[in-house]
Design a protein around this motif. Structure first.
Motif, PDB file in Angstrom:
ATOM      1  N   SER A 120       0.872  -1.174   0.000  1.00  0.00           N
ATOM      2  CA  SER A 120       0.000   0.000   0.000  1.00  0.00           C
ATOM      3  C   SER A 120       0.910   1.226   0.000  1.00  0.00           C
ATOM      4  O   SER A 120       1.940   1.260   0.663  1.00  0.00           O
ATOM      5  CB  SER A 120      -0.911  -0.008   1.227  1.00  0.00           C
ATOM      6  OG  SER A 120      -0.137  -0.030   2.403  1.00  0.00           O
ATOM      7  N   LEU A 121       0.516   2.176  -0.771  1.00  0.00           N
ATOM      8  CA  LEU A 121       1.318   3.380  -0.903  1.00  0.00           C
ATOM      9  C   LEU A 121       0.804   4.432   0.065  1.00  0.00           C
ATOM     10  O   LEU A 121      -0.401   4.572   0.273  1.00  0.00           O
ATOM     11  CB  LEU A 121       1.249   3.891  -2.336  1.00  0.00           C
ATOM     12  CG  LEU A 121       1.709   2.874  -3.381  1.00  0.00           C
ATOM     13  CD1 LEU A 121       1.370   3.352  -4.780  1.00  0.00           C
ATOM     14  CD2 LEU A 121       3.202   2.647  -3.256  1.00  0.00           C
ATOM     15  N   ALA A 122       1.722   5.164   0.644  1.00  0.00           N
ATOM     16  CA  ALA A 122       1.346   6.208   1.581  1.00  0.00           C
ATOM     17  C   ALA A 122       0.592   7.308   0.836  1.00  0.00           C
ATOM     18  O   ALA A 122       0.922   7.623  -0.309  1.00  0.00           O
ATOM     19  CB  ALA A 122       2.592   6.785   2.240  1.00  0.00           C
ATOM     20  N   PRO A 123      -0.425   7.867   1.471  1.00  0.00           N
ATOM     21  CA  PRO A 123      -1.158   8.956   0.814  1.00  0.00           C
ATOM     22  C   PRO A 123      -0.211  10.120   0.513  1.00  0.00           C
ATOM     23  O   PRO A 123       0.748  10.357   1.230  1.00  0.00           O
ATOM     24  CB  PRO A 123      -2.209   9.367   1.842  1.00  0.00           C
ATOM     25  CG  PRO A 123      -2.217   8.315   2.877  1.00  0.00           C
ATOM     26  CD  PRO A 123      -0.933   7.573   2.786  1.00  0.00           C
ATOM     27  N   SER A 124      -0.499  10.811  -0.542  1.00  0.00           N
ATOM     28  CA  SER A 124       0.339  11.947  -0.924  1.00  0.00           C
ATOM     29  C   SER A 124      -0.495  13.213  -0.930  1.00  0.00           C
ATOM     30  O   SER A 124      -1.728  13.173  -0.949  1.00  0.00           O
ATOM     31  CB  SER A 124       0.956  11.695  -2.294  1.00  0.00           C
ATOM     32  OG  SER A 124      -0.057  11.485  -3.234  1.00  0.00           O
TER      33      SER A 124
END
Length: 180
Positions: A142-146
């Motif tokens: 999962s990618l960290a929110p940007s």
């Protein structure tokens, strides 16, 4: 002395006799190289036709300072060269699978919320499915929110890197499809 000689003979005899033939491993799913070649070409075409919605970014060259955050790349050590592919393609396909999964996760992240690319995602999913048949599913990250303001920059960087990845991957599939 006779019992010791008998014991040695019993221990060494199996080494001297031919071993029984091991059962042949059941053939697993094989990579459909022709289908992978076709889908990788389509993916390359789709990425190349994407237009930058923010004109100011067209001339911008983005680079990332921290190499630990770089996405998966096909490197020389991944054994994707033609001579190695003909004999053992496992490591190369695993790297391709890792890269495809990374870009699929990226296209599904918040970075692309305002700019969905359904045809690109569908083609990527099909190619990912073909490669996964033989090599399983890599772990998803999962990618960290940007930050919303950074989305256009991150989209541009992601699509540029995807285009580079797809160009090399397409060469691998083209060679392998032609060799079979």
């Amino acid at each position: 002395m006779a019992p010791l000689r008998r014991l040695l003979l019993c221990l060494c005899l199996p080494l001297l006799l031919p071993s029984p033939a091991a059962p042949a491993p059941a053939p697993g799913p094989r990579t459909d190289w022709v289908a992978c070649r076709s889908l990788s070409r389509e993916l390359s075409r789709l990425v190349a036709t994407l237009k930058e919605p923010h004109r100011v970014l067209e001339e911008t060259q983005l680079s990332e300072e921290d190499p630990k955050n770089w996405p998966p790349r096909i490197r020389c050590s991944d054994a994707c060269d033609p001579s190695t592919l003909d004999t053992n393609n496992t490591r190369c396909l695993q790297r391709i699978l890792q890269g495809l999964q990374h870009y699929r996760d990226l296209l599904g992240s918040d970075i692309f919320t305002a700019r969905r690319l359904p045809r690109l995602e569908a083609t990527l999913d099909q190619l990912l499915g073909l490669v996964q048949q033989e090599h399983g599913r890599p772990p998803r990250h999962s990618l960290a929110p940007s930050e919303t303001w950074a989305h256009p920059l991150l989209q541009r960087m992601a699509l540029q890197r995807l285009q580079s990845f797809v160009a090399i991957m397409s060469r691998v599939f083209t060679h392998s499809a032609s060799a079979r």
